[in-house]
Design a protein around this motif. Structure first.
Motif, short mmCIF file in Angstrom:
data_model
loop_
_atom_site.label_atom_id
_atom_site.label_comp_id
_atom_site.label_asym_id
_atom_site.label_seq_id
_atom_site.Cartn_x
_atom_site.Cartn_y
_atom_site.Cartn_z
N LEU A 433 0.81 -1.17 -0.08
CA LEU A 433 -0.07 -0.05 0.00
C LEU A 433 0.69 1.25 0.03
N SER A 434 0.76 2.08 -0.91
CA SER A 434 1.46 3.32 -0.94
C SER A 434 0.85 4.36 -1.53
N GLY A 435 1.11 5.73 -1.32
CA GLY A 435 0.90 7.02 -1.71
C GLY A 435 1.64 7.38 -2.88
N ASP A 436 0.93 8.07 -4.02
CA ASP A 436 1.87 8.55 -4.98
C ASP A 436 3.00 9.17 -4.76
N GLY A 437 2.93 10.03 -3.65
CA GLY A 437 4.23 10.92 -3.46
C GLY A 437 5.30 10.17 -2.90
N LEU A 460 -1.78 1.55 -5.30
CA LEU A 460 -1.25 2.93 -5.34
C LEU A 460 -2.26 4.02 -5.01
N MET A 461 -2.31 4.50 -3.95
CA MET A 461 -3.46 5.66 -3.64
C MET A 461 -3.00 6.83 -4.42
N ASN A 462 -3.48 6.95 -5.49
CA ASN A 462 -3.00 8.31 -6.11
C ASN A 462 -4.15 9.63 -6.29
N ASP A 463 -3.44 10.46 -5.47
CA ASP A 463 -4.15 11.81 -5.22
C ASP A 463 -3.33 13.03 -5.98
N LYS A 464 -2.32 12.51 -6.58
CA LYS A 464 -1.60 13.72 -7.32
C LYS A 464 -0.92 14.60 -6.59
N SER A 465 -0.80 14.19 -5.13
CA SER A 465 -0.23 15.09 -4.29
C SER A 465 0.04 14.34 -2.87
N TYR A 466 0.98 15.32 -2.10
CA TYR A 466 1.27 14.79 -0.58
C TYR A 466 -0.15 15.26 0.11
N GLY A 467 -1.04 14.62 0.16
CA GLY A 467 -2.46 14.51 0.87
C GLY A 467 -2.20 14.99 2.31
N ILE A 469 0.13 16.22 3.77
CA ILE A 469 0.51 17.57 4.11
C ILE A 469 -0.50 18.79 3.66
N LYS A 470 -1.22 18.53 2.85
CA LYS A 470 -2.12 19.55 2.45
C LYS A 470 -3.27 19.30 3.72
N ASN A 471 -3.73 18.29 4.29
CA ASN A 471 -4.40 18.36 5.52
C ASN A 471 -3.97 19.30 6.68
N ILE A 472 -2.42 18.95 6.97
CA ILE A 472 -1.80 19.62 7.93
C ILE A 472 -1.78 21.23 7.50
N VAL A 482 1.02 24.65 -0.14
CA VAL A 482 2.25 25.05 -0.73
C VAL A 482 3.05 23.63 -0.95
N TYR A 483 4.02 23.50 -1.88
CA TYR A 483 5.02 22.55 -2.23
C TYR A 483 4.20 21.13 -2.20
N ALA A 484 2.87 20.71 -2.41
CA ALA A 484 2.39 19.75 -2.23
C ALA A 484 1.64 19.01 -3.18
N GLU A 485 1.36 19.91 -4.31
CA GLU A 485 0.92 19.27 -5.49
C GLU A 485 2.23 18.73 -6.39
N LEU A 486 1.64 17.57 -6.91
CA LEU A 486 2.85 16.80 -7.72
C LEU A 486 2.55 16.41 -8.99
N HIS A 487 3.62 16.92 -10.07
CA HIS A 487 3.49 16.17 -11.13
C HIS A 487 3.39 14.66 -11.10
N THR A 488 2.81 13.84 -11.71
CA THR A 488 2.68 12.55 -11.38
C THR A 488 2.87 11.66 -12.83
N PRO A 489 3.58 10.55 -12.92
CA PRO A 489 3.69 9.99 -14.01
C PRO A 489 2.14 9.58 -14.49
N ASP A 490 2.23 9.05 -15.85
CA ASP A 490 0.90 8.36 -16.26
C ASP A 490 1.41 6.87 -16.06
N TYR A 491 0.84 6.43 -15.01
CA TYR A 491 1.32 5.00 -14.42
C TYR A 491 1.09 3.93 -15.69
N ALA A 492 0.10 4.03 -16.37
CA ALA A 492 -0.24 2.87 -17.59
C ALA A 492 0.69 3.12 -18.43
N LEU A 493 1.39 4.34 -18.88
CA LEU A 493 2.42 4.30 -19.71
C LEU A 493 3.72 3.93 -19.20
N LEU A 494 3.99 4.25 -17.89
CA LEU A 494 5.04 3.80 -17.13
C LEU A 494 5.10 2.34 -17.08
#
Ligand SMILES: Cc1ncc(C[n+]2csc(CCOP(=O)(O)OP(=O)(O)O)c2C)c(N)n1
Length: 556
Positions: A433-437, A460-467, A469-472, A482-494
């Motif tokens: 079990l992992s987050g995307d970050g 993979l729990m993908n919310d395209k961010s450090y979830g 951190i945003k809650n905090i 701030v600094y918590a939105e993430l450019h995230t790979p397209d995992y299907a392509l990866l």
């Protein structure tokens, strides 16, 4: 027969029961790796970085119940392993980190020799239970025997040994015997057990709090449970009693209904647990007044919580001796078991409610995991809320997570668990079990996982961010995200590019069928949970809970 010191090290590791080792090859460890390959008895997994290798070895050790082995090069490479070593020391994993060093004639002379790391040994000492330098070919075996003994002696921990490259390559006679030296095991004093038994025999509602130090004490714990003891565990102690057992609260250890239940217990015996701050509301969780403690570490006496009695001993020996003394003497309150179940049920209900739609995911993953599995978790909201308590773990080797709270170790841990399970032919499934970050930190290890055909499923729990951190930031920083939105790979392509199976769920009702489809694939596979499509949790998680609501989340 003349062999290199590297060969001796490989043979010694085999004697320690090591079936898989993890690392990155380099001129500064080639005599060892060459010998491992030549001998062919240990599976060497080529990680893409030493950070990954350390976590793989750590997780292999925890899940297989063996010594973990990580092999790095000197300097930067040994430094790369340090994050994983910090986690291993936090978790108390018996891990042997072998690293290289430059040739003895140039060592410690500040001659700008390539790969020299100034004071590497101090760096290793800082992240290890203990660290050594091999000083000569003649003493290499003794150094390794001492190191492994230290790693396996409770409280267990990671150790490091640096071996200068000229010593690794030196030819010596293969000794007749190169067995490991047995770890030291401390037996309890009979009078101490007698005293503990007197207190507990008088208890009507006795509860055990089991930590990671009690992992080897399952049989003795089972005897006490049969006498009527209830059980709660730390996250590290999960599964010492199967979490489906009616007398187990699992790791529901700080929820309000459980804290209220503690108030009705007249004794709590804490065994091999740190009573960590994030599992005790920063040491404010109200535990029963009659707090008794068993720990192999004498300095645990009175740490974090005052205790009425302390026994310094090996958990299994102490609990077995205690069970001998209590046999036929316990008079447990007939309502105790039902009260425990009620507290557990109320805690589970509250947790499930807070998950909102994701409650359905818990059941789907549990159903797919079956009954014999390893449950590996990175640091993500889904783990802090439910993953640390659900799935219901069958035994003490099933759960592996980043105890120290560092993100990004999960992927490498899953590789270590899955390859360890294969090397030991345990036949268990591995689920991560992992987050995307956190997942993106060691993305390179996906290539390792595919090459090794490490058989695990990533949820993979993908919310395209450090979830979290945003809650905090919402809870404590006026919603300044701030600094918590993430450019995230397209995992299907990866997945296509690297070569692993991938499915994406945009509705949780799809999860069982997607997991079923993935289960037919070999090697690593990913179920991506599209959290932006599915929506948020009902209750926002903003860091480990603390006692008074006014400071909630500040412990993150
Ligand atoms: C090594 C490390 N660096 C930074 C942090 C701080 N940190 C804690 S949780 C977190 C975000 C994790 O994001 P993700 O994996 O996407 O999970 P989510 O919070 O979205 O559930 C960060 C950056 C940490 N715990 N460990």
């Amino acid at each position: 027969m003349k062999v290199t010191v590297g060969h001796l090290i490989a043979a010694f590791l085999e004697g320690c029961g090591v079936k898989s080792a993890y690392g990155v090859i380099s001129i500064h460890n080639m005599p060892i790796l060459d010998a491992i390959a030549e001998r062919g008895a240990i599976r060497f997994v080529s990680a893409r970085g030493e950070a990954g290798a350390a976590s793989m070895a750590d997780a292999c050790a925890r899940s297989a119940g063996t010594l973990g082995v990580c092999i790095t090069s000197t300097g930067t490479a040994a430094g790369n392993a340090c994050g994983g070593m910090v986690e291993a020391i936090t978790a108390g994993t018996p891990l042997l980190h072998i690293t290289g060093q430059i040739e003895v004639p140039y060592l410690d002379r500040d001659m700008a020799y390539i790969h020299e790391a100034p004071d590497q040994l101090s760096m290793l000492e800082a992240v290890s239970k203990k660290a050594w330098r091999v000083r000569s070919a003649d003493t290499a075996l003794a150094t390794f025997q001492q190191a492994v003994r230290e790693a396996l002696t409770a409280p267990c921990g990671p150790v490091s040994v640096e071996v200068p490259i000229d010593i690794q390559a030196e030819l010596i006679d293969l000794p007749e015997s190169f067995e490991p030296v047995a770890p030291a095991i401390s037996a309890p004093a009979a009078a101490e057990i007698e005293r503990l038994a007197e207190t507990l025999a008088a208890a009507r509602r006795p509860l055990l709090w089991l930590g990671g130090g009690a992992r080897g004490a399952g049989a003795a714990v089972a005897r006490l449970v049969a006498m009527g003891f209830g059980v709660v565990t730390s996250t590290q102690g999960r599964g010492i009693v199967a979490e489906t057992h009616p007398m187990s609260l699992g790791a529901y250890n700080l929820q309000p209904p459980v804290e209220a239940f503690y108030g009705t217990c007249d004794a709590m015996l804490v065994v091999g647990s740190r009573l960590r701050g994030n599992e005790t509301l920063k040491y404010k969780l109200k535990l029963p007044k009659a707090l008794l403690r068993i720990d192999a570490d004498a300095s645990a006496n009175g740490r974090a919580y005052a205790n009425q009695q302390f026994v310094c001993a090996d958990a299994a020996l102490a609990l077995d001796a205690l069970a001998d003394k209590l046999e036929g003497r316990m008079r447990v309150d007939p309502d105790f078991a039902a009260d425990l179940r009620r507290a557990h049920a109320a805690a589970v209900r509250a947790l499930r409610d807070g998950l909102g739609p994701y409650s359905e995911l818990v059941d789907a993953v549990q159903a797919a995991a079956g009954t014999r599995f390893h449950w590996v978790r990175d640091v993500t909201v889904s783990n802090s809320t439910w993953g640390n308590r659900e799935l219901r773990l069958p035994d003490a080797r099933a759960g592996v997570h980043a105890v120290g709270g560092g993100i990004g170790l999960g992927l490498a841990m899953a590789v270590g668990v899955a390859t360890g399970a294969a090397a030991h032919a345990s036949g268990r499934k591995t689920v991560l079990l992992s987050g995307d970050g956190g997942f993106v930190l060691q993305l390179g290890e996906l290539a390792c996982a595919v090459q090794e055909q490490a058989d695990f499923t990533v949820v993979l729990m993908n919310d395209k961010s450090y979830g979290v951190i945003k809650n905090i930031q919402d809870a404590q920083y006026g919603g300044r995200r701030v600094y918590a939105e993430l450019h995230t790979p397209d995992y299907a392509l990866l997945a296509q590019a690297i070569g692993f199976a991938h499915r994406r769920a945009t509705k949780l009702s799809e999860v069982p069928a997607l997991l079923e489809a993935l289960s037919r694939e070999r090697g690593p596979k990913m179920l991506e949970i599209d959290m932006l499509a599915i929506g948020s949790f009902k209750t926002a998680f903003a860091g480990p809970p603390v006692k008074d609501a006014g400071t909630a989340g500040k412990a993150a």
